[in-house]
Scaffold this active site. Structure first.
Site, PDB file in Angstrom:
ATOM      1  NE  ARG A 128      -0.523  -0.126   4.967  1.00 48.38           N
ATOM      2  CZ  ARG A 128      -1.115  -0.189   6.145  1.00 48.38           C
ATOM      3  NH1 ARG A 128      -2.426  -0.130   6.239  1.00 48.38           N
ATOM      4  NH2 ARG A 128      -0.405  -0.325   7.245  1.00 48.38           N
ATOM      5  CG  ASN A 166      -4.849   4.092   6.989  1.00 46.70           C
ATOM      6  OD1 ASN A 166      -5.747   4.093   7.835  1.00 46.70           O
ATOM      7  ND2 ASN A 166      -3.700   3.461   7.190  1.00 46.70           N
ATOM      8  CD  GLU A 167      -1.361   4.637  10.782  1.00 42.22           C
ATOM      9  OE1 GLU A 167      -0.475   3.942  10.266  1.00 42.22           O
ATOM     10  OE2 GLU A 167      -1.768   4.451  11.939  1.00 42.22           O
ATOM     11  CD  GLU A 324      -5.741   2.168  12.135  1.00 40.22           C
ATOM     12  OE1 GLU A 324      -4.679   1.628  12.479  1.00 40.22           O
ATOM     13  OE2 GLU A 324      -5.953   2.574  10.986  1.00 40.22           O
ATOM     14  CE1 TYR A 375      -0.984 -16.600  12.819  1.00 44.03           C
ATOM     15  CE2 TYR A 375       0.256 -15.902  10.892  1.00 44.03           C
ATOM     16  CZ  TYR A 375      -0.347 -16.899  11.631  1.00 44.03           C
ATOM     17  OH  TYR A 375      -0.320 -18.200  11.190  1.00 44.03           O
TER      18      TYR A 375
HETATM   19  C1  GAL Z   1      -1.981   1.111  11.246  1.00 43.94           C
HETATM   20  C2  GAL Z   1      -2.710   1.185   9.909  1.00 43.94           C
HETATM   21  C3  GAL Z   1      -3.708   0.059   9.751  1.00 43.94           C
HETATM   22  C4  GAL Z   1      -3.086  -1.243  10.117  1.00 43.94           C
HETATM   23  C5  GAL Z   1      -2.596  -1.151  11.556  1.00 43.94           C
HETATM   24  C6  GAL Z   1      -2.022  -2.423  12.081  1.00 43.94           C
HETATM   25  O1  GAL Z   1      -0.777   1.788  11.200  1.00 43.94           O
HETATM   26  O2  GAL Z   1      -3.374   2.404   9.797  1.00 43.94           O
HETATM   27  O3  GAL Z   1      -4.172   0.032   8.425  1.00 43.94           O
HETATM   28  O4  GAL Z   1      -2.040  -1.508   9.234  1.00 43.94           O
HETATM   29  O5  GAL Z   1      -1.621  -0.150  11.626  1.00 43.94           O
HETATM   30  O6  GAL Z   1      -0.830  -2.712  11.455  1.00 43.94           O
END
Ligand code: GAL
Length: 688
Positions: A128, A166-167, A324, A375
């Site tokens: 990505r 996203n980030e 998140e 995981y």
């Molecule tokens: C974040 C990201 C998510 C997922 C998560 C766990 O940095 O925004 O898409 O990758 O970490 O790795």
């Protein structure tokens, strides 16, 4: 060409660390990826979410391939159905613009949109964040999908807000293709008002024959090809990268706001190379901060790191959403975290809420069975069986129904603060670290020492409101403009206790070393000038020691010989070798307060020696009396009422000898005050 330079006014933002989120309800839920599952597997999802107290999920931020399977053929039907089902159950939806993961048809047809790394090699499809935010064609595709989504969902009452992309820069920032080079040149033209002479001066181009004849000759800087790059060019490139994602995001924000002004819009971070106090966040309603405390491997360090990270996040714009939040162990190709113990996920979520989270979604609903994060454990395991993580999340959901209402509109209180949150201060260090710890690492250590000494500590930018803060510490910000110094002077005159670490204000906005004796403009009122400085190397055996209030303290990384002005006392002296007996720290009264200059790094050892005196000067008090070590006490308030969080961060059951009288928000029942037992990972939330 796209617009190159958003009007970023660095460090001038009026953002305040006390700003709460403008939400009417505490949003609670998870990141949901229904596109990963068949109907049968999804069958119980919504019922279980409802039972767990969810009112919100985030959807679709990586589902561009599903929503636009072929160029221009939009198909939102899958998500329409999911949103309708969720909405029927009273669960609202936050959508992500899917631009962090463009579909394969796009990268196959237009490989020129792929980012190029520092060797000029294009990234591949298969992961990505592989497309360039500066590429005009990629940007037009991103606008098109955002327009299609915004138009489609503008009147959908279940869709309440958006996350942009996203980030940004979560994996790496490098971008060196021809379109980025052109965009960088355009950005520089705007920054230096079309004058290449101004740029040459600002970049110190006389060094190593770098003088440019025109903006077209300029490249993006690539370290180590063949050797060190120009630090002024590097800092401008980092600023440019921040402006690139700001412009990229602004495309989307404009489209979303025009479609439905009631939607809230945020982005999830926090990553390097983005100026979260600048225009990037001015365009948003609030910031999202993704919280994964298990990246700190040692449980003994986790509580301090988590507290600092939340406090630092608030120093950008105030309270934040957690789009998140770690739920189970995180795992990617090269690592797997340990399992949170029973009660630990709930506890970590309360730490985040105590320290500024006004909304919280767990990452992720069900653990995926495939892909790069197979995981990364969510609320449900791979087999969809709800086990202890689900039960814990559901318990929290029940509690947050009460707690959430009472914390909205409140901010986090603290008496002592460490300076964080500045883009230039951080990135300037990274352009020229010389093997020294970053100002952020040092800030984390200072925060930890103050927190462990039992005082309430937070983080704030020097341009932010410091009223109510009694002790403020600036760790080694090489770029430190005069306006901030003037503000701090006023704050000290009003009674504040300020500590300025070594190397502060030693570079200007172009990342040149200043001509004035350090600390330049600060020296005008702090009462100490730096007569000599030098690196301290651990291996050399010439470690130097200072004597502070009778203690002999090992210092590290850096020494400065300070020259105090006549009205300035020496607070610590150097011991050993040629520094013996010379001033290492000074203290000067300014108005009702005082300022300390410390001529070395503010390491844990130095902080431990200095803290008793600093605490006395600043009249620091415990946030709540008799809080034993290992219990974290944090207060949020709206000025009228307070919500107290007592969180057991020790490794065993703990007893609080006294607590405030009020309402126990976890049970909804009156709380008489008095002693309270907290089990391992236990939490109390009391409103007064
Ligand atoms: C974040 C990201 C998510 C997922 C998560 C766990 O940095 O925004 O898409 O990758 O970490 O790795």
């Amino acid at each position: 060409m796209h617009d190159p330079a958003p009007a970023t006014v660095r460090g001038k933002s009026r953002a305040c660390h006390r700003t709460p989120l403008p939400l009417a309800e505490f949003l609670y839920g998870a990141c949901y990826y229904p596109e990963h599952w068949d109907t049968e597997t999804r069958r119980d999802d919504i019922r279980r979410m409802k039972k767990a107290g969810f009112n919100t999920v985030r959807l679709a931020e990586f589902a561009w391939d599903r929503m636009e399977p072929a160029p221009g053929q939009y198909d939102f039907s899958f998500f329409d159905e999911r949103i309708a089902e969720l909405g029927k159950a009273g669960i609202r939806v936050i959508l992500g613009t899917p631009t962090a993961a463009p579909p394969r048809w796009m990268t196959a047809a237009h490989p020129e949109i792929l980012r190029r790394d520092d060797r000029g090699v294009p990234l591949r499809h298969g992961s990505r964040q592989h497309a360039s935010h500066a590429h005009p064609l990629f940007r037009s595709y991103c606008r098109a999908i955002t327009r299609a989504l915004a138009g489609h969902y503008r009147a959908n009452r279940h869709v309440v807000g958006w996350q942009t992309d996203n980030e940004f820069y979560c994996h790496f920032h490098d971008d060196h293709g021809p379109d980025v080079r052109a965009a960088f040149q355009q950005w520089l033209r705007a920054r230096y008002h079309g004058s290449v002479d101004s740029l040459n001066k600002a970049w110190g181009a006389a060094f190593w024959a770098q003088t440019y004849g025109s903006f077209d000759e300029i490249d993006t800087p690539v370290p180590d090809r063949p050797t060190y790059v120009n630090p002024s060019q590097q800092l401008d490139y980092f600023r440019f990268l921040s402006d690139v994602v700001t412009g990229f995001q602004r495309d989307q924000v404009r489209i979303l706001r025009a479609a439905n002004p009631d939607w809230f819009i945020f982005h999830n971070g926090i990553m390097p190379r983005v100026d979260y106090r600048g225009a990037f966040s001015d365009d948003l309603d609030f910031l999202g901060y993704d919280i994964y405390p298990f990246f700190t491997d040692d449980p003994a360090d986790r509580a301090a790191a988590h507290a600092f990270n939340c406090d630092r996040a608030r120093s950008f714009r105030g309270n934040f959403m957690v789009p998140e939040h770690q739920c189970g162990p995180g795992g990617q190709n090269t690592y797997l975290h340990e399992n949170p113990e029973p009660g630990e996920t709930r506890k970590l979520a309360y730490v985040s809420v105590a320290r500024g989270a006004d909304a919280l979604l767990f990452f992720r609903w069900r653990t995926c069975r495939f892909g790069a994060e197979m995981y990364w454990c969510g609320v449900l395991d791979h087999d969809s069986v709800p086990r202890r993580r689900y039960d814990e999340v559901a318990r929290l959901g029940r509690e947050l129904r009460r707690v959430g209402k009472r914390i909205l509109g409140t901010h986090v209180t603290f008496d002592a603060a460490v300076a964080t949150g500045d883009f230039d201060a951080r990135e300037a260090h990274l352009t020229y670290p010389m093997g020294l710890p970053s100002e952020q690492n040092v800030a984390e250590g200072i925060h930890r020492e103050i927190r462990e000494a039992g005082y309430s500590v937070g983080c704030a930018h020097p341009a932010d409101a410091l009223d109510g803060v009694r002790l403020y510490i600036v760790p080694h910000w090489v770029i430190f403009p005069k306006e901030w110094s003037d503000r701090l002077r006023q704050w000290v005159e009003g009674g504040g206790v300020l500590v300025i670490g070594a190397r502060t204000a030693t570079r200007d906005a172009h990342n040149h070393v200043v001509a004035k004796t350090p600390p330049a403009h600060l020296a005008e009122w702090t009462g100490a000038k730096v007569a000599e400085y030098g690196r301290q190397k651990e291996a050399s055996g010439r470690q130097r020691v200072i004597e502070w209030a009778g203690d002999r303290v090992e210092t590290a990384h850096w020494y400065e010989i300070l020259e105090p002005a006549g009205d300035t006392e020496t607070a610590a002296v150097w011991r050993g070798r040629h520094l013996d007996g010379l001033p290492a720290a000074t203290r000067r009264h300014v108005g009702k307060g005082c300022v300390y200059s410390v001529g070395t790094y503010l390491t844990p050892a130095v902080m431990r020696a200095a803290l008793p005196r600093l605490a006395r000067d600043a009249a620091l008090r415990r946030p709540w009396p008799d809080v034993p070590a290992g219990i974290e006490a944090v207060r949020r308030t709206d000025g009228k009422r307070s919500v107290w969080f007592f969180i057991n961060q020790s490794d065993a059951r703990a007893e609080l000898p006294s607590t405030p009288k009020g309402t126990n928000l976890l049970t909804g029942r009156p709380h008489k005050g008095g002693a309270l037992i907290l089990p391992l990972h236990g939490v109390a939330v009391i409103e007064t």
